[in-house]
Design an enzyme around this catalytic site. Structure first.
Site, PDB file in Angstrom:
ATOM      1  N   GLU A  65       4.895 -12.509   1.331  1.00 39.13           N
ATOM      2  CA  GLU A  65       5.281 -11.649   0.220  1.00 39.13           C
ATOM      3  C   GLU A  65       6.569 -10.898   0.576  1.00 39.13           C
ATOM      4  O   GLU A  65       6.536  -9.939   1.344  1.00 39.13           O
ATOM      5  CB  GLU A  65       4.154 -10.666  -0.080  1.00 39.13           C
ATOM      6  CG  GLU A  65       2.787 -11.323  -0.276  1.00 39.13           C
ATOM      7  CD  GLU A  65       1.647 -10.354  -0.028  1.00 39.13           C
ATOM      8  OE1 GLU A  65       1.751  -9.180  -0.466  1.00 39.13           O
ATOM      9  OE2 GLU A  65       0.648 -10.749   0.610  1.00 39.13           O
ATOM     10  N   ARG A  81       0.804  -1.216   0.000  1.00 42.10           N
ATOM     11  CA  ARG A  81       0.000   0.000   0.000  1.00 42.10           C
ATOM     12  C   ARG A  81       0.841   1.272   0.000  1.00 42.10           C
ATOM     13  O   ARG A  81       1.902   1.325   0.635  1.00 42.10           O
ATOM     14  CB  ARG A  81      -0.929   0.002   1.221  1.00 42.10           C
ATOM     15  CG  ARG A  81      -1.930  -1.135   1.193  1.00 42.10           C
ATOM     16  CD  ARG A  81      -2.727  -1.222   2.484  1.00 42.10           C
ATOM     17  NE  ARG A  81      -3.761  -2.250   2.372  1.00 42.10           N
ATOM     18  CZ  ARG A  81      -3.553  -3.542   2.640  1.00 42.10           C
ATOM     19  NH1 ARG A  81      -2.367  -3.969   3.053  1.00 42.10           N
ATOM     20  NH2 ARG A  81      -4.542  -4.416   2.498  1.00 42.10           N
ATOM     21  N   ASP A 138      -2.267  -9.361   8.604  1.00 40.06           N
ATOM     22  CA  ASP A 138      -2.021  -8.733   7.305  1.00 40.06           C
ATOM     23  C   ASP A 138      -0.999  -7.635   7.551  1.00 40.06           C
ATOM     24  O   ASP A 138      -1.288  -6.442   7.423  1.00 40.06           O
ATOM     25  CB  ASP A 138      -3.315  -8.180   6.710  1.00 40.06           C
ATOM     26  CG  ASP A 138      -3.153  -7.787   5.246  1.00 40.06           C
ATOM     27  OD1 ASP A 138      -2.054  -7.987   4.694  1.00 40.06           O
ATOM     28  OD2 ASP A 138      -4.126  -7.277   4.657  1.00 40.06           O
ATOM     29  N   HIS A 140      -0.873  -2.540  -4.412  1.00 41.10           N
ATOM     30  CA  HIS A 140      -0.237  -3.422  -5.398  1.00 41.10           C
ATOM     31  C   HIS A 140      -0.171  -2.816  -6.801  1.00 41.10           C
ATOM     32  O   HIS A 140      -0.393  -3.503  -7.796  1.00 41.10           O
ATOM     33  CB  HIS A 140      -0.944  -4.766  -5.434  1.00 41.10           C
ATOM     34  CG  HIS A 140      -0.783  -5.585  -4.186  1.00 41.10           C
ATOM     35  ND1 HIS A 140       0.374  -5.597  -3.444  1.00 41.10           N
ATOM     36  CD2 HIS A 140      -1.650  -6.434  -3.556  1.00 41.10           C
ATOM     37  CE1 HIS A 140       0.231  -6.409  -2.408  1.00 41.10           C
ATOM     38  NE2 HIS A 140      -0.990  -6.922  -2.447  1.00 41.10           N
ATOM     39  N   HIS A 186       3.030 -12.514  -5.027  1.00 44.40           N
ATOM     40  CA  HIS A 186       1.940 -12.531  -4.048  1.00 44.40           C
ATOM     41  C   HIS A 186       1.473 -13.976  -3.872  1.00 44.40           C
ATOM     42  O   HIS A 186       0.458 -14.394  -4.432  1.00 44.40           O
ATOM     43  CB  HIS A 186       0.796 -11.632  -4.508  1.00 44.40           C
ATOM     44  CG  HIS A 186      -0.217 -11.352  -3.440  1.00 44.40           C
ATOM     45  ND1 HIS A 186      -0.955 -12.345  -2.836  1.00 44.40           N
ATOM     46  CD2 HIS A 186      -0.603 -10.188  -2.862  1.00 44.40           C
ATOM     47  CE1 HIS A 186      -1.761 -11.804  -1.934  1.00 44.40           C
ATOM     48  NE2 HIS A 186      -1.562 -10.491  -1.926  1.00 44.40           N
TER      49      HIS A 186
END
Length: 393
Positions: free
Chosen positions: A356, A116, A290, A141, A216
């Site tokens: 990631e 982000r 996350d 992304h 990803h």
């Protein structure tokens, strides 16, 4: 299978069309006898008429990877369990239509900027750049049409007895999704007989810009279609702190030590138990992880150990090493059973797990973070290695 990005509410889910692959891929259950094999074939046709290619890499240990040019994507990733039964570990779709028409970043290459960027803006050399906002108020992304939604070109394929590889290339023009500079990027997937799948990235620019690439991953070590939670694994991360986030999942800037929190994987711990724990940061991510882990050693010239995942049920293990400073972990918190994927399944919460390797989120707006700036003559590079193995207990 549900492939939903986070938060999923920001996307309009397109209806899957009946587009099928041009040819049936060969069986991936047969190991390449004594060496690493490579095969190349069509995978389908996009709605704009462009042809998509598939390259299948397979080694003698039963590890195989099917890579498609659309999104430079890992369409399939197969490895045997402790009983020798092969399964696909990669979340995704059986046909090209799913990759083209749905959101979700399913085992794709994301760029020009992974993760982000706050409020869809950043400044470089005193000039402000406005980006495509696709996760209001932020850019996620790379924007509305990121590199995961581009058909990369197969630049080269190489094969020897010990390894095989494919290199995809993409040219992103100046102003693409609001980013400055024309960037030429390459990603190489290389498989060897040691059960290593190595991913190498390179990028060049003609103007100062920012670049942050990643694969990803969306995996389930027990296999897809999923019969068990992907988070029912033991996990170790070489990290002592995470980047806590605000309500829009942008890092606040001050690292949070993992000691005494559900984010502590310095020694092996069950992911499901930690993701379901009570913690304000878990609540912000819809009841799960996350977050970006700050890897020990920072950005390195050679890959360093970062993550180890072990699934006791299947007997599969995965170790990840990377040159990157950060590792975004995502436990599938926003999967809602809305989109049909492989085998007709609709995945739900925790049935996928992602790691990631990347630079820190929102680095262009946070001077204290390691820089993701790339200049002419000073190229971007990253190497991440996935090592698959069977547990001996």
């Amino acid at each position: 299978m549900t492939i939903s990005t986070r938060p999923a509410s920001i996307f309009l889910l397109s209806t899957l069309v009946g587009l099928t692959a041009c040819s049936q891929l060969p069986s991936r259950d047969d190991a390449a006898p004594g060496g690493v094999s490579l095969s190349r074939m069509p995978f389908g046709t996009l709605s704009n008429g462009a042809k998509v290619e598939a390259i299948v890499l397979k080694n003698a240990g039963g590890l195989s990877a099917t890579l498609i040019s659309y999104g430079a994507t890992v369409q399939s990733l197969r490895f045997p369990d402790k009983q020798g039964n092969s399964a696909d570990l990669a979340v995704g779709y059986d046909t090209l239509a799913g990759y083209e028409t749905t959101p979700g970043f399913t085992n794709v290459t994301v760029g020009r900027y992974a993760n982000r960027i706050a409020n869809g803006t950043f400044a470089l050399d005193g000039k402000k750049f406005a980006l495509a906002v696709n996760e209001a108020p932020n850019t996620l992304h790379g924007g509305s049409i990121g590199w995961d939604k581009r058909n990369w070109v197969v630049k080269s394929v190489e094969q020897t007895a010990d390894k095989a590889s494919v290199t995809f290339t993409l040219t992103s023009p100046d102003g693409d999704q609001g980013f400055p500079g024309t960037v030429v990027a390459d990603v190489t997937y290389e498989l060897n007989n040691k059960n290593d799948l190595t991913i190498r990235y390179g990028a060049k620019t003609d103007k100062p810009t920012v670049v942050n690439l990643t694969w990803h991953s969306m995996l389930n070590l027990s296999g897809i279609p999923a019969t068990r939670l992907a988070t029912d694994v033991d996990l170790t991360i070489e990290s002592d702190a995470i980047l806590p986030v605000d309500k829009t999942l942008i890092p606040t800037g001050q690292p949070l030590p993992v000691a005494g929190t559900p984010f502590d994987f310095r020694t092996p711990a069950n992911v499901t138990e930690r993701a379901r724990a009570q913690h304000p940061q878990l609540a912000l991510a819809n009841g799960g992880i996350d977050h970006n882990y700050i890897l020990r050693g920072g950005k390195t010239a050679e890959p360093k150990p970062a993550v180890k995942i072990e699934d006791r049920n299947s007997g599969r293990g995965l170790a990840i090493a990377t040159t990157e400073a950060g590792m975004q972990m995502y436990t599938g918190n926003f999967l809602k059973g809305e989109i049909v994927g492989k085998g007709g399944q609709k995945l739900t919460k925790y049935q996928s797990i992602s790691f990631e390797a990347q630079g820190y989120p929102d680095s262009p707006n946070q001077p204290a973070f390691p820089s993701t700036r790339v200049d002419p003559g000073r190229d971007y590079s990253q190497t991440t290695v996935l090592h698959f193995y069977k547990l001996d207990r």
